[in-house]
Scaffold this active site. Structure first.
Site, PDB file in Angstrom:
ATOM      1  N   SER A  20      -2.810   6.974   0.303  1.00 21.62           N
ATOM      2  CA  SER A  20      -2.704   5.665  -0.313  1.00 21.62           C
ATOM      3  C   SER A  20      -1.253   5.431  -0.721  1.00 21.62           C
ATOM      4  O   SER A  20      -0.330   5.707   0.042  1.00 21.62           O
ATOM      5  CB  SER A  20      -3.670   5.559  -1.497  1.00 21.62           C
ATOM      6  OG  SER A  20      -3.735   4.239  -1.989  1.00 21.62           O
ATOM      7  N   ALA A  21      -1.002   4.970  -1.951  1.00 16.26           N
ATOM      8  CA  ALA A  21       0.383   4.767  -2.380  1.00 16.26           C
ATOM      9  C   ALA A  21       1.092   6.080  -2.608  1.00 16.26           C
ATOM     10  O   ALA A  21       2.300   6.101  -2.841  1.00 16.26           O
ATOM     11  CB  ALA A  21       0.431   3.908  -3.645  1.00 16.26           C
ATOM     12  N   ASP A  38      -3.484   6.717   5.193  1.00 16.44           N
ATOM     13  CA  ASP A  38      -3.986   5.375   4.915  1.00 16.44           C
ATOM     14  C   ASP A  38      -3.133   4.676   3.853  1.00 16.44           C
ATOM     15  O   ASP A  38      -3.647   4.134   2.875  1.00 16.44           O
ATOM     16  CB  ASP A  38      -5.449   5.425   4.483  1.00 16.44           C
ATOM     17  CG  ASP A  38      -6.224   4.191   4.962  1.00 16.44           C
ATOM     18  OD1 ASP A  38      -6.027   3.784   6.119  1.00 16.44           O
ATOM     19  OD2 ASP A  38      -7.021   3.643   4.175  1.00 16.44           O
ATOM     20  N   HIS A  72     -10.927   4.869   2.960  1.00  8.69           N
ATOM     21  CA  HIS A  72      -9.704   5.145   2.210  1.00  8.69           C
ATOM     22  C   HIS A  72      -9.849   6.335   1.260  1.00  8.69           C
ATOM     23  O   HIS A  72      -8.879   7.051   1.013  1.00  8.69           O
ATOM     24  CB  HIS A  72      -9.335   3.878   1.421  1.00  8.69           C
ATOM     25  CG  HIS A  72      -8.014   3.943   0.727  1.00  8.69           C
ATOM     26  ND1 HIS A  72      -6.822   3.821   1.393  1.00  8.69           N
ATOM     27  CD2 HIS A  72      -7.703   4.111  -0.590  1.00  8.69           C
ATOM     28  CE1 HIS A  72      -5.824   3.906   0.524  1.00  8.69           C
ATOM     29  NE2 HIS A  72      -6.329   4.081  -0.680  1.00  8.69           N
TER      30      HIS A  72
END
Length: 224
Positions: A44-45, A71, A165
């Site tokens: 993710s981030a 992702d 995710h």
């Protein structure tokens, strides 16, 4: 596995600036990796963290074996394309966290607050191309109502793995780990062969082994 300030200890202060955060994480990676080759990985981030720390290390002459982004959504100001800005990234990050907070409310409040703080730190950040090869790992299943991550437009390789995710590192963690391990093994083997063939001065090329240096955090990391 390194930890992100503010993610696991209640009321822990967040870094004042992105530069301060990156400098601390880069120092932690150096201490963890020592003289060994290493890979930076983030979900993710956390991919933002992996990338910006790789940038910092490369600026000092230390090149990671690879950067792996699982992702990862481009941020609004990243210059990587996508009309959704950081809305999709924020939605993807918070959806699972809000779901978890129903069961672990006391643990998630600080993480949600930290998420907002880290998103502010990354406002205006634009990633630049790395010398290290980048692997983008795309979740094969979309979260309900959330668009898939936009393509990572900087140079990279891409693979798709089962799961969404979140479940790519939960129910499907073994499959994800195997896919990343396979890509790294093939890539590092090729690089080692090239290094050996170019080592005419007798200096050995980099060995085809690399251990991941991970920074664990819920937001924006979800694991670097």
């Amino acid at each position: 596995m390194q930890q992100i300030p503010g993610e696991h200890r209640p009321q822990e202060l967040l870094p004042a600036t992105l530069d301060a955060f990156v400098a601390a994480q880069a120092a932690a990676v150096r201490a963890c990796a020592g003289d060994e080759p290493f890979v930076l990985l983030g979900r993710s981030a956390g991919g933002w963290v992996a990338h910006v720390v790789a940038e910092k290390l490369e600026s000092t002459g230390l090149i990671p074996s690879a950067a792996v982004l699982i992702d990862t959504y481009p941020g609004e100001d990243s210059g990587l394309g996508g009309s959704g800005g950081d809305g999709p990234a924020l939605s993807a990050m918070t959806a699972g966290m809000l779901d978890d907070s129903v069961q672990f409310a006391s643990a998630e409040t600080d993480r949600l607050t930290a998420t907002a703080g880290y998103l502010e730190l990354y406002a205006g950040w634009k990633p630049t191309a790395l010398t290290a090869p980048t692997l983008f790992v795309r979740a094969g299943d979309r979260l309900p109502g959330i668009e898939a991550a936009e393509p990572w437009s900087l140079p990279h390789s891409e693979i798709t793995v089962p799961g969404d995710h979140f479940t790519v590192l939960e129910d499907h963690s073994r499959t994800t780990a195997l896919a990343i391990h396979t890509w790294l093994s093939e890539h590092l083997r090729v690089d080692a062969s090239r290094g050996a063939s170019q080592g005419h001065d007798g200096e050995a090329g980099r060995q085809p082994s690399s251990r991941p240096s991970l920074v664990d955090g819920g937001a924006p990391a979800h694991g670097l």
